[in-house]
Write a protein that holds these residues in place. Sequence first.
Motif, PDB file in Angstrom:
ATOM      1  N   LYS A 151      -9.178   0.641  -3.833  1.00  0.00           N
ATOM      2  CA  LYS A 151      -9.478  -0.468  -4.742  1.00  0.00           C
ATOM      3  C   LYS A 151      -8.361  -1.509  -4.769  1.00  0.00           C
ATOM      4  O   LYS A 151      -8.452  -2.473  -5.502  1.00  0.00           O
ATOM      5  N   LEU A 152      -7.329  -1.310  -3.954  1.00  0.00           N
ATOM      6  CA  LEU A 152      -6.228  -2.268  -3.864  1.00  0.00           C
ATOM      7  C   LEU A 152      -6.449  -3.190  -2.674  1.00  0.00           C
ATOM      8  O   LEU A 152      -6.608  -2.736  -1.542  1.00  0.00           O
ATOM      9  N   LYS A 153      -6.484  -4.491  -2.925  1.00  0.00           N
ATOM     10  CA  LYS A 153      -6.661  -5.498  -1.875  1.00  0.00           C
ATOM     11  C   LYS A 153      -5.429  -6.403  -1.899  1.00  0.00           C
ATOM     12  O   LYS A 153      -5.133  -7.018  -2.919  1.00  0.00           O
ATOM     13  N   VAL A 154      -4.698  -6.464  -0.786  1.00  0.00           N
ATOM     14  CA  VAL A 154      -3.450  -7.226  -0.715  1.00  0.00           C
ATOM     15  C   VAL A 154      -3.586  -8.308   0.357  1.00  0.00           C
ATOM     16  O   VAL A 154      -4.038  -8.017   1.470  1.00  0.00           O
ATOM     17  N   TYR A 155      -3.181  -9.531   0.007  1.00  0.00           N
ATOM     18  CA  TYR A 155      -3.247 -10.655   0.938  1.00  0.00           C
ATOM     19  C   TYR A 155      -1.917 -11.399   0.923  1.00  0.00           C
ATOM     20  O   TYR A 155      -1.353 -11.649  -0.141  1.00  0.00           O
ATOM     21  N   ALA A 156      -1.439 -11.755   2.116  1.00  0.00           N
ATOM     22  CA  ALA A 156      -0.143 -12.412   2.239  1.00  0.00           C
ATOM     23  C   ALA A 156      -0.186 -13.847   1.723  1.00  0.00           C
ATOM     24  O   ALA A 156       0.791 -14.340   1.178  1.00  0.00           O
ATOM     25  N   GLY A 157      -1.303 -14.516   1.872  1.00  0.00           N
ATOM     26  CA  GLY A 157      -1.401 -15.915   1.477  1.00  0.00           C
ATOM     27  C   GLY A 157      -2.077 -16.102   0.128  1.00  0.00           C
ATOM     28  O   GLY A 157      -2.294 -15.171  -0.638  1.00  0.00           O
ATOM     29  N   GLU A 158      -2.436 -17.353  -0.121  1.00  0.00           N
ATOM     30  CA  GLU A 158      -3.056 -17.745  -1.389  1.00  0.00           C
ATOM     31  C   GLU A 158      -4.546 -17.407  -1.426  1.00  0.00           C
ATOM     32  O   GLU A 158      -5.093 -17.092  -2.476  1.00  0.00           O
ATOM     33  N   GLU A 159      -5.230 -17.481  -0.270  1.00  0.00           N
ATOM     34  CA  GLU A 159      -6.677 -17.295  -0.231  1.00  0.00           C
ATOM     35  C   GLU A 159      -7.038 -15.820  -0.111  1.00  0.00           C
ATOM     36  O   GLU A 159      -6.332 -15.038   0.518  1.00  0.00           O
ATOM     37  N   HIS A 160      -8.187 -15.474  -0.706  1.00  0.00           N
ATOM     38  CA  HIS A 160      -8.743 -14.128  -0.552  1.00  0.00           C
ATOM     39  C   HIS A 160     -10.267 -14.236  -0.575  1.00  0.00           C
ATOM     40  O   HIS A 160     -10.815 -15.172  -1.165  1.00  0.00           O
TER      41      HIS A 160
ATOM     42  N   ARG B  66       0.826  -1.205   0.000  1.00  0.00           N
ATOM     43  CA  ARG B  66       0.000   0.000   0.000  1.00  0.00           C
ATOM     44  C   ARG B  66       0.864   1.260   0.000  1.00  0.00           C
ATOM     45  O   ARG B  66       0.578   2.226  -0.701  1.00  0.00           O
ATOM     46  N   LEU B  67       1.955   1.239   0.769  1.00  0.00           N
ATOM     47  CA  LEU B  67       2.859   2.383   0.845  1.00  0.00           C
ATOM     48  C   LEU B  67       3.545   2.638  -0.495  1.00  0.00           C
ATOM     49  O   LEU B  67       3.668   3.780  -0.943  1.00  0.00           O
ATOM     50  N   ALA B  68       3.986   1.560  -1.159  1.00  0.00           N
ATOM     51  CA  ALA B  68       4.691   1.706  -2.435  1.00  0.00           C
ATOM     52  C   ALA B  68       3.752   2.176  -3.544  1.00  0.00           C
ATOM     53  O   ALA B  68       4.119   3.023  -4.361  1.00  0.00           O
ATOM     54  N   VAL B  69       2.534   1.639  -3.574  1.00  0.00           N
ATOM     55  CA  VAL B  69       1.579   2.040  -4.623  1.00  0.00           C
ATOM     56  C   VAL B  69       1.128   3.473  -4.398  1.00  0.00           C
ATOM     57  O   VAL B  69       0.986   4.244  -5.344  1.00  0.00           O
ATOM     58  N   ARG B  70       0.919   3.846  -3.139  1.00  0.00           N
ATOM     59  CA  ARG B  70       0.472   5.211  -2.838  1.00  0.00           C
ATOM     60  C   ARG B  70       1.479   6.252  -3.313  1.00  0.00           C
ATOM     61  O   ARG B  70       1.120   7.347  -3.730  1.00  0.00           O
ATOM     62  N   GLY B  71       2.762   5.894  -3.271  1.00  0.00           N
ATOM     63  CA  GLY B  71       3.789   6.817  -3.747  1.00  0.00           C
ATOM     64  C   GLY B  71       3.770   7.031  -5.248  1.00  0.00           C
ATOM     65  O   GLY B  71       4.290   8.029  -5.741  1.00  0.00           O
ATOM     66  N   MET B  72       3.167   6.107  -5.998  1.00  0.00           N
ATOM     67  CA  MET B  72       3.097   6.233  -7.453  1.00  0.00           C
ATOM     68  C   MET B  72       1.807   6.882  -7.935  1.00  0.00           C
ATOM     69  O   MET B  72       1.656   7.132  -9.130  1.00  0.00           O
ATOM     70  N   LEU B  73       0.870   7.138  -7.038  1.00  0.00           N
ATOM     71  CA  LEU B  73      -0.394   7.768  -7.410  1.00  0.00           C
ATOM     72  C   LEU B  73      -0.296   9.270  -7.217  1.00  0.00           C
ATOM     73  O   LEU B  73       0.565   9.754  -6.481  1.00  0.00           O
ATOM     74  N   PRO B  74      -1.179  10.044  -7.862  1.00  0.00           N
ATOM     75  CA  PRO B  74      -1.149  11.498  -7.666  1.00  0.00           C
ATOM     76  C   PRO B  74      -1.490  11.857  -6.223  1.00  0.00           C
ATOM     77  O   PRO B  74      -2.177  11.111  -5.532  1.00  0.00           O
ATOM     78  N   LYS B  75      -0.969  12.968  -5.757  1.00  0.00           N
ATOM     79  CA  LYS B  75      -1.158  13.369  -4.360  1.00  0.00           C
ATOM     80  C   LYS B  75      -2.413  14.230  -4.229  1.00  0.00           C
ATOM     81  O   LYS B  75      -2.370  15.409  -3.892  1.00  0.00           O
ATOM     82  N   THR B  76      -3.573  13.636  -4.516  1.00  0.00           N
ATOM     83  CA  THR B  76      -4.844  14.359  -4.499  1.00  0.00           C
ATOM     84  C   THR B  76      -5.908  13.524  -3.797  1.00  0.00           C
ATOM     85  O   THR B  76      -5.660  12.403  -3.361  1.00  0.00           O
ATOM     86  N   LYS B  77      -7.121  14.078  -3.718  1.00  0.00           N
ATOM     87  CA  LYS B  77      -8.255  13.344  -3.155  1.00  0.00           C
ATOM     88  C   LYS B  77      -8.591  12.134  -4.016  1.00  0.00           C
ATOM     89  O   LYS B  77      -9.071  11.121  -3.518  1.00  0.00           O
ATOM     90  N   LEU B  78      -8.349  12.243  -5.304  1.00  0.00           N
ATOM     91  CA  LEU B  78      -8.622  11.137  -6.224  1.00  0.00           C
ATOM     92  C   LEU B  78      -7.780   9.915  -5.859  1.00  0.00           C
ATOM     93  O   LEU B  78      -8.252   8.785  -5.907  1.00  0.00           O
ATOM     94  N   ALA B  79      -6.546  10.130  -5.455  1.00  0.00           N
ATOM     95  CA  ALA B  79      -5.667   9.015  -5.092  1.00  0.00           C
ATOM     96  C   ALA B  79      -6.172   8.295  -3.854  1.00  0.00           C
ATOM     97  O   ALA B  79      -6.002   7.088  -3.722  1.00  0.00           O
ATOM     98  N   ARG B  80      -6.818   9.017  -2.946  1.00  0.00           N
ATOM     99  CA  ARG B  80      -7.352   8.381  -1.748  1.00  0.00           C
ATOM    100  C   ARG B  80      -8.508   7.451  -2.072  1.00  0.00           C
ATOM    101  O   ARG B  80      -8.728   6.459  -1.388  1.00  0.00           O
ATOM    102  N   THR B  81      -9.249   7.739  -3.107  1.00  0.00           N
ATOM    103  CA  THR B  81     -10.317   6.822  -3.526  1.00  0.00           C
ATOM    104  C   THR B  81      -9.753   5.679  -4.367  1.00  0.00           C
ATOM    105  O   THR B  81     -10.270   4.569  -4.316  1.00  0.00           O
ATOM    106  N   ILE B  82      -8.694   5.947  -5.120  1.00  0.00           N
ATOM    107  CA  ILE B  82      -8.087   4.915  -5.960  1.00  0.00           C
ATOM    108  C   ILE B  82      -7.428   3.835  -5.108  1.00  0.00           C
ATOM    109  O   ILE B  82      -7.554   2.638  -5.387  1.00  0.00           O
TER     110      ILE B  82
END
Length: 139
Positions: free
Chosen positions: A122-131, A103-119
């Motif tokens: 939409k990112l869901k990250v899971y450490a394992g195989e199941e989601h 989340r930290l790495a992707v947030r750095g590549m998005l624009p620094k606006t309110k739009l980025a906070r909504t974008i």
Amino acid sequence: MNMTKMANNSEIKREWIVLDAKDQTFGRLITQIAIILRGKHKPSFTPHVDCGDFVVVINADKVKFSGAKLDNKQYFTHSGYFGSTKSQVLNEMLEKSPEKLFRLAVRGMLPKTKLARTIIKKLKVYAGEEHPHTAQVKK
């Protein structure tokens, strides 16, 4: 004269994309995720509208890093008070919470606006195989 078509929120069709992070290079994977979240892979991309897709990343703890980054790269946090700077090595952060790292790495590549906070929502990250997004898996 042909005019450029600007996309509206009502016209956008969002898809769910599942990415497996196992044995993939971290930086290249993060770049791909940021492009999909932003919607730049679509021909109807509009900079001021959220036209990206949902991204589900599985096996986040099995991502690959090049060089000696696991032992040398540090992430710093600061609460705003004097002397409150804390640091974590990348290896510790990957073991403790790979979701936060992605989340930290992707947030750095998005624009620094309110739009980025909504974008970024939409990112869901899971450490394992199941989601829990099984309805979005294509067969």
